[in-house]
Design an enzyme around this catalytic site. Sequence first.
Site, PDB file in Angstrom:
ATOM      1  N   ARG A 182      -1.160  12.255  10.175  1.00 15.32           N
ATOM      2  CA  ARG A 182       0.101  12.972  10.429  1.00 15.32           C
ATOM      3  C   ARG A 182       0.218  14.176   9.509  1.00 15.32           C
ATOM      4  NH1 ARG A 182       3.547   7.653  11.463  1.00 15.32           N
ATOM      5  NH2 ARG A 182       2.734   7.451  13.568  1.00 15.32           N
ATOM      6  N   ARG A 196       9.120   2.655  11.462  1.00 17.51           N
ATOM      7  CA  ARG A 196      10.190   2.248  10.537  1.00 17.51           C
ATOM      8  C   ARG A 196      11.513   2.050  11.270  1.00 17.51           C
ATOM      9  NH1 ARG A 196       9.614   8.162   7.834  1.00 17.51           N
ATOM     10  NH2 ARG A 196       7.482   7.417   7.916  1.00 17.51           N
ATOM     11  N   SER A 203       6.627   7.121  13.074  1.00 18.23           N
ATOM     12  CA  SER A 203       6.571   5.822  12.410  1.00 18.23           C
ATOM     13  C   SER A 203       7.262   4.693  13.172  1.00 18.23           C
ATOM     14  CB  SER A 203       7.227   5.979  11.044  1.00 18.23           C
ATOM     15  OG  SER A 203       7.606   4.740  10.532  1.00 18.23           O
ATOM     16  N   ASP A 243       3.857  -1.224  11.617  1.00 20.58           N
ATOM     17  CA  ASP A 243       3.399   0.102  11.218  1.00 20.58           C
ATOM     18  C   ASP A 243       2.757   0.713  12.449  1.00 20.58           C
ATOM     19  OD1 ASP A 243       2.523   1.670   8.436  1.00 20.58           O
ATOM     20  OD2 ASP A 243       1.266   2.085  10.170  1.00 20.58           O
ATOM     21  N   ASP A 281       0.794  -1.235   0.000  1.00 15.29           N
ATOM     22  CA  ASP A 281       0.000   0.000   0.000  1.00 15.29           C
ATOM     23  C   ASP A 281       0.823   1.280   0.000  1.00 15.29           C
ATOM     24  OD1 ASP A 281       1.001  -0.373   2.527  1.00 15.29           O
ATOM     25  OD2 ASP A 281      -0.881  -0.203   3.592  1.00 15.29           O
ATOM     26  N   HIS A 282       2.071   1.215   0.472  1.00 10.86           N
ATOM     27  CA  HIS A 282       2.859   2.447   0.607  1.00 10.86           C
ATOM     28  C   HIS A 282       3.580   2.854  -0.676  1.00 10.86           C
ATOM     29  CE1 HIS A 282       2.121   1.939   4.855  1.00 10.86           C
ATOM     30  NE2 HIS A 282       2.828   2.993   5.155  1.00 10.86           N
TER      31      HIS A 282
HETATM   32  C1  MIC Z   1       3.618   6.336   8.470  1.00 12.77           C
HETATM   33  O1  MIC Z   1       2.422   6.608   8.524  1.00 12.77           O
HETATM   34  O2  MIC Z   1       4.516   7.115   8.840  1.00 12.77           O
HETATM   35  C2  MIC Z   1       4.025   4.999   7.921  1.00 12.77           C
HETATM   36  C3  MIC Z   1       4.696   5.210   6.641  1.00 12.77           C
HETATM   37  O3  MIC Z   1       2.880   4.202   7.693  1.00 12.77           O
HETATM   38  C4  MIC Z   1       4.926   4.341   8.959  1.00 12.77           C
HETATM   39  C5  MIC Z   1       5.555   3.111   8.529  1.00 12.77           C
HETATM   40  C6  MIC Z   1       6.691   3.296   7.584  1.00 12.77           C
HETATM   41  O4  MIC Z   1       7.510   4.198   7.792  1.00 12.77           O
HETATM   42  O5  MIC Z   1       6.789   2.506   6.664  1.00 12.77           O
HETATM   43  C7  MIC Z   1       4.290   4.077  10.305  1.00 12.77           C
HETATM   44  O6  MIC Z   1       3.384   4.776  10.662  1.00 12.77           O
HETATM   45  O7  MIC Z   1       4.768   3.217  11.054  1.00 12.77           O
HETATM   46 FE1  SF4 Z   2      -0.396   4.568   5.104  1.00 16.31          FE
HETATM   47 FE2  SF4 Z   2       0.832   5.307   7.371  1.00 16.31          FE
HETATM   48 FE3  SF4 Z   2      -0.675   7.016   5.977  1.00 16.31          FE
HETATM   49 FE4  SF4 Z   2      -1.807   5.045   7.256  1.00 16.31          FE
HETATM   50  S1  SF4 Z   2      -0.672   6.736   8.174  1.00 16.31           S
HETATM   51  S2  SF4 Z   2      -2.276   5.705   5.173  1.00 16.31           S
HETATM   52  S3  SF4 Z   2      -0.324   3.402   7.003  1.00 16.31           S
HETATM   53  S4  SF4 Z   2       1.232   6.076   5.325  1.00 16.31           S
END
Ligand code: MIC
Ligand code: SF4
Length: 755
Positions: A448, A645, A643, A160, A95-96
Amino acid sequence: MAYDIDMIKKVYSQMADRVNKARKVVGKPLTLSEKILYSHLWDGDASKGFTRGKDYVDFAPDRIACQDATAQMALLQFMQAGKKNVAVPTTVHCDHLIQAKKGAAIDLATANKSSHEVFDFLESVSDKYGIGFWKPGAGIIHQVVLENYAFPGGMMIGTDSHTVNAGGLGMVAIGVGGADAVDVMAGMAWELKFPKLIGVKLTGKLSGWTAPKDVILKVAGILTVKGGTGAIVEYFGEGARSMSCTGKGTICNMGAEVGATTSTFGYDDSMERYLKATDRADVAEAANEIREHLTGDDEVYASPEKYFDEVIEIDLSELKPHLNGPFTPDLATPISEMAKKAKENDWPIKVDWGLIGSCTNSSYEDLTRAASIAKQAVDKKIIAKSDLGINPGSETIRFTAERDGLLQIFEDLNATIFTNACGPCIGQWDRSDRKGDERNTIVHSFNRNFSKRADGNPNTHAFVGSPEMVAAIAISGRLDFDPTRDKLLNEDGVEVMLDEPAGIELPPKGFDVKDPGYLAPSKDGNAIEIKVAKDSERLQLLEPFEPWDGKNLSGVKLLIKAFGKCTTDHISMAGPWLRFRGHLDNISNNMLIGAINAFNKKTNLVKNQITGEYDAVPAVQRAYKAAGIPTIVVGDHNYGEGSSREHAAMEPRFLGVRVVLVKSFARIHETNLKKQGMLGITFANEKDYDLILEDDTFNFVDLESFAPDKPLNMEVVHADGSKDLIKANHTYNESQIEWFKQGSALNLIKMHSVA
Ligand code: MIC
Ligand code: SF4
């Protein structure tokens, strides 16, 4: 029928007994969070009560979810663990890695081409190790999990931070780094400090323009981005029961933004309705049989202050719609005050884009509420002043919304329907209307809004609101528009108002889908070979990190003293860098490039102490690495917020940073640092942050006797030869110290697999 129904039935068959035993050892009525935690102990039945916020406890989660951007590193690590199959049901969701540009059909085809190497890798690893695979376009991990896998009373971890979304269906679902997921995939326990508990009592009922999103926007304003750290937020009360299951998901989802370990709600009729609508009547029936164990005890909710560490009360009937932002999700402003506040702060009033979607607000109900606003604009002849983009949460939602005419309504307003994926929420957005770093404003229903997150532009002011509020503001084109009060001029020059939104909780004709995008793994994947090309720029097999030599670290140079907010987006940016998430060497070129250097207030410009020259952070760190010089990163509060990550921990480890010393950490990042064999420590005296100068060298005094609950001391030598002695605290327990000693947690698993 639900996936893994046997597993769910097994959990339920033990639940009553385990909860009753836990109640006995704890010696008082239990919250829902405690029921779920105590019924998922690695050792089985509870034999003693744990001290919240203190005891490390081993848990046995029921399932794991990973998304494409983090699964690559998680699975690269799992491949090293020497196991044949994952030990608990696991899924991977693509999805990312799908950019939003022209609309779903073209964008998905482009992603399938540009990221085919990564998707193929994830698909074949999933196939080999017994992992369910959700193809690109199937949907956003957390919506797909809510629709298919989440179940009341269950415990899940996911790579995640928004895994917490599944709390909307009564789970304890927690975001973790890939290395934590690897423990559970490899059949080992998962460790967590027993959380504190925050109770949120919801009275009254939502109405008018106020949505579930506003509950969490309000909570974020109260708790701030670190107020939930180390705690589970449990919602209860008549207001909780009056909300839909997906609305509860929204609230839990954004609990990540207050740093909460997770958030959850007790099982109720809305969850039962949702389970039945998503083809899981079997789970609903099983849950109904043990209903009393899937919510907190009556005594707890009657006198919450006796059982929670903190209690917040929100009257939904009084709650007003909010917009939070810019640049941080906890800056909450009621819509009615936005005009004044925007003026005072000089936020750009014109809104360029309204974006609806992300894992937090892309349910069928969300789309209907936003569509009810969009339809009025069309009917009342108002032309939308901002661009509008929609990312449906899953193919099931998209298919059903198309069938029910919802997508057509948005299209009538000239909206672009992007892929069922994260898209702009994670900077996967080829924004055609603006280039460069012009000041501008966007509103979105994501969770976010950190600087640069959506489009890479530090001057994009992003505000978070409910989907219906985003639709209204996009139609008006103004940040200071208050739909409860303000009129709009239509094409005929007549002043009109938007009526309150109206939503439909679940599709009256049921959900439908042609191809949900799921691939089940082979029964025996043993023969499947995983190929990673040597010259690939996207994937790289991992090499183990070096064990610690047992000596005090000395001659440790300061790489950067980060100033202010330093989220995982600052440490390892997403957007264009997502393409390197499976290649540690390549992604390390983004290490800390978003962090602000406290000495010159610039990003990505630090002093190389060997040459005295200034250069990009990764370049300077590579120079230290080449010279065999260990380094330290210094930071402020809530370092690593955001995140899950683990790249934010692996990159410094890989490039030779040994220590991260900050005022405080965000939970997942702190664990990620420990797992990767880094030393993550906090100033015992916060003010010592101010003592750190640009040319400093650190010498540890007593690391050789590294032990739990024993602070570490170090000498900081300044350029003029003067010294300061500073003390740092840490939260390493015995086994975590072992990870540091062995070089990483994975090194330890490998030792045991071979044995
Ligand atoms: C996000 O919303 O920041 C992400 C991208 O979904 C991350 C995960 C990632 O960095 O791949 C998260 O929220 O953990
Ligand atoms: Fe995707 Fe993270 Fe955004 Fe949710 S917050 S839609 S998991 S990038």
